[in-house]
Structures are given as structure tokens and as C-alpha cells.
Design a protein around this motif. Structure first.
Motif: not given
Ligand code: FES
Length: 147
Positions: A17-21, A45-49, A70-73, A76-80, A82-84
Motif C-alpha cells: 500500500v502507498c504511504n499517503w492514501c 511503500v512511498p507510492c504504488t509506482g 492499493s494506492g491513491c485514487h 491524487d498521487c503525491h508523486y503526480i 505514480g499510480n498511473y
Molecule cells: S503516492 Fe499514493 S499512489 Fe502515488
């Protein structure tokens, strides 16, 4: 009642899972005392990316019966983006796992925000139920292959 349920099989689920969401959403589920299956082991992890498909293969190799990512919608990714990148990666990776003989029902991908503790709990229970139906994953584990 399925055969897995009647034998009392409890699947091991590894969740990246991503840290932020999603991690914050899982934390919210905990602080809200929302009940869900205890079969899940969360790896933050920092991000799903950041999640390499090799992490998932290693989890299966070391005894996981199912994996949840699972990560941010989207948006909403905190690294712009990463989730895409992760979504694209998992679309391809799931097909490869299917080609290798792994049931794609063992790998789940989802978006859970920091405000969605209830969604996290429901997701975990859904994954546990689906993987329990599939039964234990013994053919990919290191122990099973060396036996
Ligand atoms: S920071 Fe959550 S998916 Fe990138």
C-alpha cells in the motif's frame, strides 16, 4: 460451504500500500475500530509506482496466497503519476501471471484514500473471501517446489 472453508483454510494476503492514501485509510479503519480479516500483512511503500512486479512474485514465492496492491485514487498521487504507471504495469502483469498459470483472482488492485477506512476493511474482506475460494497456493512456494 466451499472445500477451503470446510477445512478452515485461512489465506495469507500480502498488501502493498502507498504511504499517503491507502496506508492512512487502513490506519483510519484501525482507529475507527472497524473489524476486518486479520489475514492481511501490510507493507507500506512511498507510492504504488514504486512497487515492482518482482515484489509480488517474491510474496507468492514466499507463501502468500493472494496479493493486494492499493494506492491513491487517479489524480491524487503525491508523486503526480505514480499510480498511473502502476495501473498500466498491473494491467500487463496480471495477464503475464495468467499466462504463467496463476489465477488472476489472487492479485487485486484498488484505490483507497485516507478517508476510506470502511472501503479498506470491505476490500480486505472481499480479497480474503475470493482467495479462500481459490484455496492455498502451494505450487508457487519455495517449500512446495523443493519437496
Ligand atoms: S503516492 Fe499514493 S499512489 Fe502515488
Amino acid at each position: 460451504m466451499s472445500e477451503s472453508e470446510s477445512t478452515g483454510f485461512q489465506p495469507k494476503i500480502v498488501a502493498f500500500v502507498c504511504n499517503w492514501c491507502t496506508y492512512a485509510g487502513a490506519d483510519l479503519a484501525g482507529t475507527s475500530r472497524t473489524k476486518y480479516g486479520a489475514n492481511v500483512r501490510v507493507i507500506r511503500v512511498p507510492c504504488t509506482g514504486r512497487i515492482s512486479p518482482l515484489f509480488v512474485l517474491k510474496a507468492f514465492e514466499n507463501g502468500a496466497d493472494g496479493v493486494l496492491v492499493s494506492g491513491c485514487h487517479p489524480g491524487d498521487c503525491h508523486y503526480i503519476s505514480g499510480n498511473y504507471h502502476a495501473r498500466r504495469r498491473w494491467t500487463v502483469f496480471r495477464e503475464e501471471l495468467f499466462f504463467l498459470g496463476l489465477d488472476p483472482g489472487r492479485l487485486h488492485f484498488s484505490w483507497v484514500s485516507a478517508a476510506e477506512g470502511g472501503k479498506w476493511a470491505a476490500l480486505v474482506d472481499k480479497v480474503i473471501t475470493e482467495v479462500r475460494e481459490l484455496g492455498p497456493l502451494s505450487s508457487w512456494s519455495r517449500k512446495a517446489s523443493s519437496a
